[in-house]
Motif scaffolding. Structure first.
Motif, PDB file in Angstrom:
ATOM      1  N   GLU A 159       0.887  -1.168   0.000  1.00  0.00           N
ATOM      2  CA  GLU A 159       0.000   0.000   0.000  1.00  0.00           C
ATOM      3  C   GLU A 159       0.918   1.209   0.000  1.00  0.00           C
ATOM      4  O   GLU A 159       1.660   1.449   0.963  1.00  0.00           O
ATOM      5  N   THR A 160       0.908   1.975  -1.077  1.00  0.00           N
ATOM      6  CA  THR A 160       1.864   3.073  -1.203  1.00  0.00           C
ATOM      7  C   THR A 160       1.277   4.393  -0.701  1.00  0.00           C
ATOM      8  O   THR A 160       0.080   4.631  -0.788  1.00  0.00           O
ATOM      9  N   VAL A 161       2.159   5.255  -0.194  1.00  0.00           N
ATOM     10  CA  VAL A 161       1.785   6.565   0.336  1.00  0.00           C
ATOM     11  C   VAL A 161       2.550   7.625  -0.438  1.00  0.00           C
ATOM     12  O   VAL A 161       3.783   7.618  -0.462  1.00  0.00           O
ATOM     13  N   GLU A 162       1.839   8.532  -1.096  1.00  0.00           N
ATOM     14  CA  GLU A 162       2.499   9.540  -1.915  1.00  0.00           C
ATOM     15  C   GLU A 162       2.740  10.855  -1.189  1.00  0.00           C
ATOM     16  O   GLU A 162       3.547  11.671  -1.639  1.00  0.00           O
ATOM     17  N   ASN A 163       2.073  11.061  -0.067  1.00  0.00           N
ATOM     18  CA  ASN A 163       2.222  12.319   0.667  1.00  0.00           C
ATOM     19  C   ASN A 163       2.501  12.052   2.138  1.00  0.00           C
ATOM     20  O   ASN A 163       1.734  11.367   2.818  1.00  0.00           O
ATOM     21  N   LEU A 164       3.606  12.599   2.625  1.00  0.00           N
ATOM     22  CA  LEU A 164       3.959  12.550   4.041  1.00  0.00           C
ATOM     23  C   LEU A 164       3.795  13.965   4.578  1.00  0.00           C
ATOM     24  O   LEU A 164       4.519  14.873   4.148  1.00  0.00           O
ATOM     25  N   PRO A 165       2.858  14.204   5.479  1.00  0.00           N
ATOM     26  CA  PRO A 165       2.527  15.580   5.882  1.00  0.00           C
ATOM     27  C   PRO A 165       3.672  16.305   6.572  1.00  0.00           C
ATOM     28  O   PRO A 165       4.535  15.688   7.201  1.00  0.00           O
ATOM     29  N   PHE A 166       3.663  17.629   6.435  1.00  0.00           N
ATOM     30  CA  PHE A 166       4.653  18.475   7.100  1.00  0.00           C
ATOM     31  C   PHE A 166       4.555  18.307   8.615  1.00  0.00           C
ATOM     32  O   PHE A 166       3.463  18.167   9.170  1.00  0.00           O
ATOM     33  N   VAL A 167       5.691  18.378   9.283  1.00  0.00           N
ATOM     34  CA  VAL A 167       5.715  18.305  10.740  1.00  0.00           C
ATOM     35  C   VAL A 167       4.906  19.463  11.337  1.00  0.00           C
ATOM     36  O   VAL A 167       4.266  19.320  12.392  1.00  0.00           O
ATOM     37  N   THR A 168       4.882  20.617  10.656  1.00  0.00           N
ATOM     38  CA  THR A 168       4.155  21.785  11.147  1.00  0.00           C
ATOM     39  C   THR A 168       2.645  21.645  10.980  1.00  0.00           C
ATOM     40  O   THR A 168       1.885  22.409  11.581  1.00  0.00           O
ATOM     41  N   ASP A 169       2.206  20.705  10.150  1.00  0.00           N
ATOM     42  CA  ASP A 169       0.782  20.414  10.010  1.00  0.00           C
ATOM     43  C   ASP A 169       0.374  19.273  10.933  1.00  0.00           C
ATOM     44  O   ASP A 169      -0.611  19.385  11.675  1.00  0.00           O
ATOM     45  N   GLU A 170       1.127  18.212  10.915  1.00  0.00           N
ATOM     46  CA  GLU A 170       0.766  17.017  11.681  1.00  0.00           C
ATOM     47  C   GLU A 170       0.957  17.202  13.178  1.00  0.00           C
ATOM     48  O   GLU A 170       0.171  16.690  13.984  1.00  0.00           O
ATOM     49  N   PHE A 171       2.002  17.934  13.577  1.00  0.00           N
ATOM     50  CA  PHE A 171       2.308  18.097  15.006  1.00  0.00           C
ATOM     51  C   PHE A 171       2.288  19.574  15.406  1.00  0.00           C
ATOM     52  O   PHE A 171       3.046  19.983  16.289  1.00  0.00           O
TER      53      PHE A 171
END
Length: 268
Positions: A186-198
């Motif tokens: 299962e592939t993931v194309e977007n890893l969220p910014f640290v400033t968005d996720e945390f």
């Protein structure tokens, strides 16, 4: 039978098969950044030995080396009074025969809201002390991600952060990275910014005194002797895996050096 697919992120193909050296911006040349530069020299040499084009690094820091920086950061007493970025880049270039660059300014927009020159790079590595600086970097990278026609356009942002005994490294994508079709993963194309996720966690952590230390003793009260080294080595191992394996199942980790515990951040 468990048919659940493993979740992975495949490295952007340009990083695996580049026509030119991969551009890397390292922001911050202190306790973590000074050690990251050494690791990048090792990665660059290893990549070239494997037939890769290697790396071209630009180090950003407007700070001057002081006596308080000696011991915990990778500087010698004869370098006091020099710009951190210049001292480190000159040393790296002499050692490895590279042509890496030093910037003696902050990585930030100017009073006219213009982006810094040379802000664009395929990989951005931030080692900054303040949450405000992280959000500023995030804003610059978001504006740069629309430059889709440049080979060395932004692909990844790796952020390093720490307190006295703990720290974390989080890898993000700058926009979406096209993933190959896979029946196995299962592939993931977007890893969220640290400033968005945390974002909330970062804002809550902005409580300490970030004024410059006047001595090594005072500096060690803020950041323990080996927290920066531990984060730098583990974070660069993650970056090496991005190049060497071409895929990731984890995108970072949280480290507690007091209890010697590490919690990986899995892809979701």
């Amino acid at each position: 039978m468990n048919n659940e697919k493993s979740t992975v992120h495949f490295t952007d193909n340009y990083l695996i098969n580049p026509t030119n050296p991969i551009s890397v911006n390292v922001i911050g040349a202190g306790g973590t950044g000074s050690k990251i530069l050494t690791a990048l020299m090792e990665i660059n040499h290893s990549l070239i030995a494997l037939g890769h084009a290697g790396l071209i690094v630009r180090l950003w820091d407007d700070d001057i080396i002081s006596e308080a920086n000696l011991g915990r950061q990778r500087f010698a007493s004869c370098e006091t009074g020099l710009y951190k970025s210049v001292a480190l880049i000159n040393r790296a270039n002499r050692w490895a025969g590279t042509n890496w660059k030093a910037e003696t300014v902050k990585f930030e927009r100017d009073c006219m809201d213009r982006l810094p020159e040379h802000a664009g790079a395929a990989i951005c590595i931030s080692c900054v002390d303040s949450v405000k600086a992280r959000f500023e970097i995030a804003e610059i990278l978001k504006r740069l991600k629309n430059d889709n026609f440049h080979l060395n356009r932004g692909r990844y942002w790796m952020d390093f952060g720490n307190s006295q005994h703990t720290g974390q490294v989080i890898l993000s994508t700058i926009g979406n990275i096209r993933q190959p079709r896979s029946e196995k993963y299962e592939t993931v194309e977007n890893l969220p910014f640290v400033t968005d996720e945390f974002a909330d966690l970062l804002k809550q952590s902005e409580q300490g005194d970030d004024t410059p230390s006047c001595s090594l003793e005072e500096a060690l009260e803020k950041q323990d002797l080996f927290i920066n080294s531990a984060l730098a080595q583990m974070g660069m191992a993650l970056l090496w895996k991005l190049f060497r394996d071409g895929m990731l199942t984890y995108r970072g980790f949280f480290l507690n050096l007091k209890t010697f515990r590490t919690q990986p951040v899995q892809l979701t």
